[in-house]
Design a protein around this motif. Structure first.
Motif, PDB file in Angstrom:
ATOM      1  N   TRP A  53       0.746  -1.108  -0.061  1.00  0.00           N
ATOM      2  CA  TRP A  53      -0.072   0.021   0.094  1.00  0.00           C
ATOM      3  C   TRP A  53       0.920   1.142   0.060  1.00  0.00           C
ATOM      4  O   TRP A  53       1.900   1.362   0.523  1.00  0.00           O
ATOM      5  N   LYS A  54       0.475   2.091  -0.923  1.00  0.00           N
ATOM      6  CA  LYS A  54       1.276   3.309  -0.919  1.00  0.00           C
ATOM      7  C   LYS A  54       1.107   4.251   0.255  1.00  0.00           C
ATOM      8  O   LYS A  54      -0.077   4.733   0.657  1.00  0.00           O
ATOM      9  N   ASP A  55       2.151   4.787   0.821  1.00  0.00           N
ATOM     10  CA  ASP A  55       2.125   5.735   1.817  1.00  0.00           C
ATOM     11  C   ASP A  55       1.330   5.286   3.232  1.00  0.00           C
ATOM     12  O   ASP A  55       1.106   6.224   3.772  1.00  0.00           O
ATOM     13  N   GLN A  57      -1.352   4.384   3.169  1.00  0.00           N
ATOM     14  CA  GLN A  57      -2.806   5.012   3.214  1.00  0.00           C
ATOM     15  C   GLN A  57      -3.659   3.669   2.320  1.00  0.00           C
ATOM     16  O   GLN A  57      -2.903   3.000   1.634  1.00  0.00           O
ATOM     17  N   ARG A  58      -4.851   3.379   2.848  1.00  0.00           N
ATOM     18  CA  ARG A  58      -5.514   2.212   1.910  1.00  0.00           C
ATOM     19  C   ARG A  58      -6.307   3.012   0.745  1.00  0.00           C
ATOM     20  O   ARG A  58      -7.442   2.695   0.391  1.00  0.00           O
ATOM     21  N   ASN A  59      -5.709   3.637  -0.038  1.00  0.00           N
ATOM     22  CA  ASN A  59      -6.209   4.273  -1.219  1.00  0.00           C
ATOM     23  C   ASN A  59      -5.466   3.531  -2.632  1.00  0.00           C
ATOM     24  O   ASN A  59      -6.342   3.671  -3.589  1.00  0.00           O
ATOM     25  N   GLU A  60      -4.194   3.468  -2.413  1.00  0.00           N
ATOM     26  CA  GLU A  60      -3.438   2.765  -3.676  1.00  0.00           C
ATOM     27  C   GLU A  60      -2.781   1.636  -3.307  1.00  0.00           C
ATOM     28  O   GLU A  60      -1.975   1.852  -2.424  1.00  0.00           O
ATOM     29  N   ALA A  61      -2.892   0.500  -4.009  1.00  0.00           N
ATOM     30  CA  ALA A  61      -2.337  -0.891  -3.730  1.00  0.00           C
ATOM     31  C   ALA A  61      -1.967  -1.146  -4.800  1.00  0.00           C
ATOM     32  O   ALA A  61      -2.293  -1.084  -5.984  1.00  0.00           O
ATOM     33  N   LYS A  62      -0.493  -2.020  -4.591  1.00  0.00           N
ATOM     34  CA  LYS A  62       0.220  -2.771  -5.595  1.00  0.00           C
ATOM     35  C   LYS A  62      -0.049  -4.253  -5.540  1.00  0.00           C
ATOM     36  O   LYS A  62       1.178  -4.782  -4.561  1.00  0.00           O
ATOM     37  N   PRO A  63      -0.825  -5.115  -6.058  1.00  0.00           N
ATOM     38  CA  PRO A  63      -0.787  -6.432  -5.861  1.00  0.00           C
ATOM     39  C   PRO A  63       0.054  -7.096  -6.746  1.00  0.00           C
ATOM     40  O   PRO A  63      -0.007  -6.860  -7.853  1.00  0.00           O
ATOM     41  N   PHE A  64       0.954  -7.914  -6.224  1.00  0.00           N
ATOM     42  CA  PHE A  64       1.824  -8.873  -7.105  1.00  0.00           C
ATOM     43  C   PHE A  64       1.677 -10.345  -7.161  1.00  0.00           C
ATOM     44  O   PHE A  64       1.439 -10.731  -5.850  1.00  0.00           O
ATOM     45  N   GLU A  65       1.608 -11.080  -8.001  1.00  0.00           N
ATOM     46  CA  GLU A  65       1.915 -12.522  -8.028  1.00  0.00           C
ATOM     47  C   GLU A  65       3.203 -13.046  -8.576  1.00  0.00           C
ATOM     48  O   GLU A  65       3.324 -12.758  -9.660  1.00  0.00           O
ATOM     49  N   ILE A  66       3.919 -13.563  -7.756  1.00  0.00           N
ATOM     50  CA  ILE A  66       5.470 -13.983  -8.039  1.00  0.00           C
ATOM     51  C   ILE A  66       5.265 -15.367  -8.165  1.00  0.00           C
ATOM     52  O   ILE A  66       5.393 -16.112  -7.055  1.00  0.00           O
ATOM     53  N   GLY A  67       5.504 -15.917  -9.277  1.00  0.00           N
ATOM     54  CA  GLY A  67       5.755 -17.423  -9.458  1.00  0.00           C
ATOM     55  C   GLY A  67       7.167 -17.779  -9.074  1.00  0.00           C
ATOM     56  O   GLY A  67       7.941 -17.203  -9.172  1.00  0.00           O
ATOM     57  N   VAL A  68       7.417 -19.220  -9.295  1.00  0.00           N
ATOM     58  CA  VAL A  68       8.968 -19.683  -8.982  1.00  0.00           C
ATOM     59  C   VAL A  68       9.857 -19.134 -10.102  1.00  0.00           C
ATOM     60  O   VAL A  68      10.941 -18.879  -9.844  1.00  0.00           O
ATOM     61  N   PRO A  69       9.429 -19.172 -11.239  1.00  0.00           N
ATOM     62  CA  PRO A  69      10.278 -18.675 -12.334  1.00  0.00           C
ATOM     63  C   PRO A  69      10.901 -17.327 -12.046  1.00  0.00           C
ATOM     64  O   PRO A  69      12.024 -16.767 -12.430  1.00  0.00           O
ATOM     65  N   ILE A  70      10.104 -16.249 -11.172  1.00  0.00           N
ATOM     66  CA  ILE A  70      10.603 -15.035 -11.099  1.00  0.00           C
ATOM     67  C   ILE A  70      10.972 -14.890  -9.501  1.00  0.00           C
ATOM     68  O   ILE A  70      11.757 -13.789  -9.497  1.00  0.00           O
ATOM     69  N   THR A 157       1.158  -1.854   6.290  1.00  0.00           N
ATOM     70  CA  THR A 157       1.897  -0.743   6.767  1.00  0.00           C
ATOM     71  C   THR A 157       3.330  -0.939   6.639  1.00  0.00           C
ATOM     72  O   THR A 157       3.781  -2.284   6.671  1.00  0.00           O
ATOM     73  N   HIS A 158       4.167   0.203   6.620  1.00  0.00           N
ATOM     74  CA  HIS A 158       5.601   0.047   6.675  1.00  0.00           C
ATOM     75  C   HIS A 158       6.245   1.028   7.467  1.00  0.00           C
ATOM     76  O   HIS A 158       5.728   2.107   7.205  1.00  0.00           O
ATOM     77  N   GLU A 159       7.185   0.896   8.008  1.00  0.00           N
ATOM     78  CA  GLU A 159       7.833   1.801   9.061  1.00  0.00           C
ATOM     79  C   GLU A 159       9.399   1.693   8.574  1.00  0.00           C
ATOM     80  O   GLU A 159      10.003   0.800   8.036  1.00  0.00           O
ATOM     81  N   LYS A 160      10.119   3.102   8.575  1.00  0.00           N
ATOM     82  CA  LYS A 160      11.570   3.154   8.404  1.00  0.00           C
ATOM     83  C   LYS A 160      12.261   3.558   9.574  1.00  0.00           C
ATOM     84  O   LYS A 160      11.726   4.297  10.323  1.00  0.00           O
ATOM     85  N   PHE A 161      13.448   2.979   9.844  1.00  0.00           N
ATOM     86  CA  PHE A 161      14.088   3.349  11.053  1.00  0.00           C
ATOM     87  C   PHE A 161      15.534   3.607  10.442  1.00  0.00           C
ATOM     88  O   PHE A 161      16.121   2.704   9.531  1.00  0.00           O
ATOM     89  N   ILE A 162      16.165   4.127  11.374  1.00  0.00           N
ATOM     90  CA  ILE A 162      17.911   4.427  10.773  1.00  0.00           C
ATOM     91  C   ILE A 162      18.735   4.294  11.854  1.00  0.00           C
ATOM     92  O   ILE A 162      18.555   4.912  13.128  1.00  0.00           O
ATOM     93  N   SER A 163      19.950   3.640  11.937  1.00  0.00           N
ATOM     94  CA  SER A 163      20.883   3.299  12.770  1.00  0.00           C
ATOM     95  C   SER A 163      21.441   4.776  13.298  1.00  0.00           C
ATOM     96  O   SER A 163      21.870   5.578  12.233  1.00  0.00           O
ATOM     97  N   LEU A 164      21.597   5.234  14.518  1.00  0.00           N
ATOM     98  CA  LEU A 164      22.162   6.545  14.673  1.00  0.00           C
ATOM     99  C   LEU A 164      23.708   6.716  14.238  1.00  0.00           C
ATOM    100  O   LEU A 164      24.145   7.839  13.791  1.00  0.00           O
ATOM    101  N   PRO A 219      16.136   4.013   0.987  1.00  0.00           N
ATOM    102  CA  PRO A 219      16.423   2.884   0.060  1.00  0.00           C
ATOM    103  C   PRO A 219      15.045   2.449  -0.714  1.00  0.00           C
ATOM    104  O   PRO A 219      15.145   1.576  -1.412  1.00  0.00           O
ATOM    105  N   VAL A 220      13.898   2.998   0.032  1.00  0.00           N
ATOM    106  CA  VAL A 220      12.607   2.325  -0.659  1.00  0.00           C
ATOM    107  C   VAL A 220      11.746   3.421  -1.120  1.00  0.00           C
ATOM    108  O   VAL A 220      11.830   4.489  -0.805  1.00  0.00           O
ATOM    109  N   ASN A 221      10.681   3.073  -1.871  1.00  0.00           N
ATOM    110  CA  ASN A 221       9.711   3.999  -2.487  1.00  0.00           C
ATOM    111  C   ASN A 221       8.681   4.085  -1.613  1.00  0.00           C
ATOM    112  O   ASN A 221       8.574   3.683  -0.336  1.00  0.00           O
ATOM    113  N   ALA A 222       7.527   4.761  -1.848  1.00  0.00           N
ATOM    114  CA  ALA A 222       6.340   5.061  -1.268  1.00  0.00           C
ATOM    115  C   ALA A 222       5.543   3.749  -0.752  1.00  0.00           C
ATOM    116  O   ALA A 222       4.722   3.745   0.268  1.00  0.00           O
TER     117      ALA A 222
END
Length: 238
Positions: A53-55, A57-70, A157-164, A219-222
């Motif tokens: 899910w982008k940012d 928020q439950r507004n825009e989703a990206k569903p992916f189906e990843i098979g064994v060849p991929i 959801t996703h969260e980002k943390f950074i080492s001090l 290192p990650v997108n929205a």
């Protein structure tokens, strides 16, 4: 004859897979490593479904189906994008027996953690479902293994943390301030007096001031994954 699953064998196998993902092995930068790992843990027709899910928020989703060849390419591109290790946390996971050689592992709130070389840690959280099958390795079924046939992870959801230590800049310890004594504390809008707040701060650890601080680029997108990984999945799912 292979014993039935459903008594924790599938969960144990999933944790073994997580251990392989978390191992910082230089061979992870080779496609052959991921090809072998996928063959070891997935059935030939397995599918991994991931929803992002982008940012958060439950507004825009990206569903992916990843098979064994991929799948091997998915893991390789992610590693090449700076991921040094991945782990699956499965607190509260349950395993149910669906058939003698078929079990399902369900976790309402799983955590897929990505640790990056530049100091970032990104956690994706959501429900995880994995179907596990007993696969015979010989015609006599005297030896067998457990493999995943269907893995679905919905990252709500996703969260980002950074080492001090990854924050560059000149560090200095803040000079502690002695609380001022007031005859009549000045009230603040949130109900606590200014004098009370200053008095409470005398017990805090000294803050670290970083002059001209520099933080590595995210290192990650929205959607919470590297942009190169996103392009890989979009091309394969087109």
């Amino acid at each position: 004859m292979a014993p039935p699953v459903g008594l924790g064998q599938g969960l144990t196998r999933l944790l073994q897979f997580s251990g392989q993902l978390s191992n910082e092995n230089p061979l992870k930068h080779q496609l052959s490593f991921w090809t072998g790992l996928v063959q070891e843990y997935f059935t030939p027709k397995a599918v991994m479904k991931v929803t992002l899910w982008k940012d958060n928020q439950r507004n825009e989703a990206k569903p992916f189906e990843i098979g064994v060849p991929i799948l091997p390419r998915f893991f390789l591109v992610t590693t090449q994008s700076g991921v040094k290790s991945m782990t699956l946390s499965l607190d509260g996971a349950r395993e149910r027996l669906l058939a003698q050689h078929h079990a399902v592992v369900e976790c309402v709130s799983a955590v897929w953690t990505y640790k990056y070389n530049n100091g970032y840690t990104v956690t994706l959280r959501g429900p995880l479902t994995v179907h596990v099958f007993i696969i015979p390795l010989t015609s006599q079924q005297s030896s067998f293994t457990l493999r995943f046939d269907h893995l679905q992870f919905d990252a709500h959801t996703h969260e980002k943390f950074i080492s001090l230590d990854s924050i560059a800049g000149q560090r200095a310890v803040e000079t502690p301030k002695t609380p001022r004594v007031r005859n009549a504390p000045t009230p603040s809008p949130n109900g606590a007096s200014v004098g009370q707040r200053e008095e409470d701060r005398q017990w805090d650890e000294p803050r670290i001031l970083i002059d001209h601080a520099v933080i590595p680029g995210e290192p990650v997108n929205a959607f919470g994954i590297p942009q190169a990984t996103m392009r890989c999945l979009e091309v394969r799912n087109a």
